[in-house]
Design a protein around this motif. Structure first.
Motif, PDB file in Angstrom:
ATOM      1  N   ASP A   6       0.959  -1.329   0.010  1.00  0.00           N
ATOM      2  CA  ASP A   6       0.100   0.084  -0.030  1.00  0.00           C
ATOM      3  C   ASP A   6       0.897   1.057  -0.002  1.00  0.00           C
ATOM      4  N   THR A  26      -1.279  -1.286  -4.118  1.00  0.00           N
ATOM      5  CA  THR A  26      -2.268  -0.424  -4.226  1.00  0.00           C
ATOM      6  C   THR A  26      -1.863   1.138  -3.859  1.00  0.00           C
ATOM      7  N   ASN A  28      -3.520   5.346  -3.581  1.00  0.00           N
ATOM      8  CA  ASN A  28      -4.704   6.133  -3.425  1.00  0.00           C
ATOM      9  C   ASN A  28      -4.322   7.778  -3.555  1.00  0.00           C
ATOM     10  N   LEU A  31      -1.626   8.661  -1.040  1.00  0.00           N
ATOM     11  CA  LEU A  31      -0.463   7.977  -1.315  1.00  0.00           C
ATOM     12  C   LEU A  31       0.267   8.748  -2.365  1.00  0.00           C
ATOM     13  N   LYS A  83      -9.713   1.996  -9.425  1.00  0.00           N
ATOM     14  CA  LYS A  83     -10.256   1.991  -7.781  1.00  0.00           C
ATOM     15  C   LYS A  83     -11.316   3.063  -7.844  1.00  0.00           C
ATOM     16  N   THR A 107     -13.396   0.553  -3.068  1.00  0.00           N
ATOM     17  CA  THR A 107     -12.506   1.027  -1.757  1.00  0.00           C
ATOM     18  C   THR A 107     -13.554   1.738  -1.046  1.00  0.00           C
ATOM     19  N   PHE A 129     -11.910  -1.409   5.157  1.00  0.00           N
ATOM     20  CA  PHE A 129     -10.650  -0.657   5.670  1.00  0.00           C
ATOM     21  C   PHE A 129     -10.471  -0.759   7.284  1.00  0.00           C
ATOM     22  N   ARG A 132      -9.207   1.845   9.625  1.00  0.00           N
ATOM     23  CA  ARG A 132      -9.907   3.211  10.188  1.00  0.00           C
ATOM     24  C   ARG A 132     -11.235   2.794  11.063  1.00  0.00           C
ATOM     25  N   ALA A 163      -7.848  -3.921   3.764  1.00  0.00           N
ATOM     26  CA  ALA A 163      -6.965  -2.695   3.549  1.00  0.00           C
ATOM     27  C   ALA A 163      -6.941  -1.780   4.937  1.00  0.00           C
ATOM     28  N   SER A 164      -6.317  -1.074   5.051  1.00  0.00           N
ATOM     29  CA  SER A 164      -6.046   0.087   5.825  1.00  0.00           C
ATOM     30  C   SER A 164      -5.232  -0.881   7.107  1.00  0.00           C
ATOM     31  N   ARG A 166      -2.493  -1.648   9.755  1.00  0.00           N
ATOM     32  CA  ARG A 166      -1.803  -0.641  10.459  1.00  0.00           C
ATOM     33  C   ARG A 166      -0.859  -1.602  11.430  1.00  0.00           C
ATOM     34  N   THR A 183      -3.367  -5.556   1.758  1.00  0.00           N
ATOM     35  CA  THR A 183      -2.522  -4.560   1.565  1.00  0.00           C
ATOM     36  C   THR A 183      -2.077  -3.870   2.701  1.00  0.00           C
TER      37      THR A 183
END
Ligand code: E4P
Length: 217
Positions: A6, A26, A28, A31, A83, A107, A129, A132, A163-164, A166, A183
């Motif tokens: 990511d 990935t 966005n 990024l 996306k 997404t 995500f 988040r 995704a997201s 951490r 990711t």
């Protein structure tokens, strides 16, 4: 579980790719901003390096705009996954683009119902995500489990792309639940190799080895 990275940081992608850790990438808008580079130029460089899916995100908010941007992004390389956000307009764009044979990553998914709609619209990937949701004191991993159950109940082929992410725990939990892809930022993937007992054990082995006075080469 496939690993996507990511990031739009091409040095970081290259380093992980040399170890076979990169099945896709990935990106966005945030990024791309962080990379400080032109979206088409940096995405092209990534696509040349990674044969797997490379997600590039649209920024229009209406379906027609998303479709036009998606088709423009697709010109960068064959392995682009367009996306789109999980809005009604995004679902419309997803349906049109996927019917045309393009990979679509839907997404900003935060609920199982959203994921169900994305699968019905033909999404190649759904991106729930996790981080988040955790930020709001919810359990992002529950969402991955719910989507897995729903997709398996009906044989939906949409890939669950966690995704997201951490933390390293997010990676192992997503793998246990059966996410198809995770990711993660490059530093999270690198941290997966770390364990204090590995470091401690290695120190002890090296100390003992030094005391033997031997050498292998
Ligand atoms: C995924 O496709 C997104 O780019 C990303 O995982 C978002 O992560 P964040 O919530 O850490 O910004």
């Amino acid at each position: 579980m496939k690993f996507f990275v990511d990031t739009a940081d091409t040095d970081a992608i290259r380093e992980l790719n040399e170890l076979g850790m990169v099945d896709g990438v990935t990106t966005n808008p945030s990024l791309i901003m962080k990379s400080g580079r032109d979206i088409k130029e940096v995405t092209k460089e990534i696509c040349n390096m990674i044969p797997g899916p490379v997600s590039a995100e649209t920024v229009a908010t209406d379906a027609e705009g998303m479709i036009a941007e998606g088709l423009e992004l697709k010109k960068i390389a064959d392995n682009i996954a367009v996306k789109v956000p999980l809005t009604w307009a995004g679902l419309k764009a997803c349906k049109v683009l996927s019917d045309q044979g393009h990979m679509v990553n839907v997404t900003l998914c935060f609920s199982a119902n959203q994921a169900l709609l994305a699968a019905k619209a033909g999404a190649t990937f759904i991106s729930p995500f996790i981080g988040r949701l955790d930020d709001l004191n919810l359990d992002g991993m529950d969402l991955i489990a719910d989507i897995r159950e729903i997709y398996d109940n009906y044989g939906f082929e949409t890939n669950i792309l966690a995704a997201s992410i951490r933390s390293v725990n997010h990676m192992s939990e997503a793998a246990k639940i059966g996410a198809d892809v995770a990711t993660a930022p490059p530093d999270v993937i690198k941290k997966m190799a770390q364990h204090p007992l590995t470091d401690k054990g290695l120190d002890a082995f090296l100390k003992d080895w030094a005391s033997t006075g031997q050498s292998i080469l």
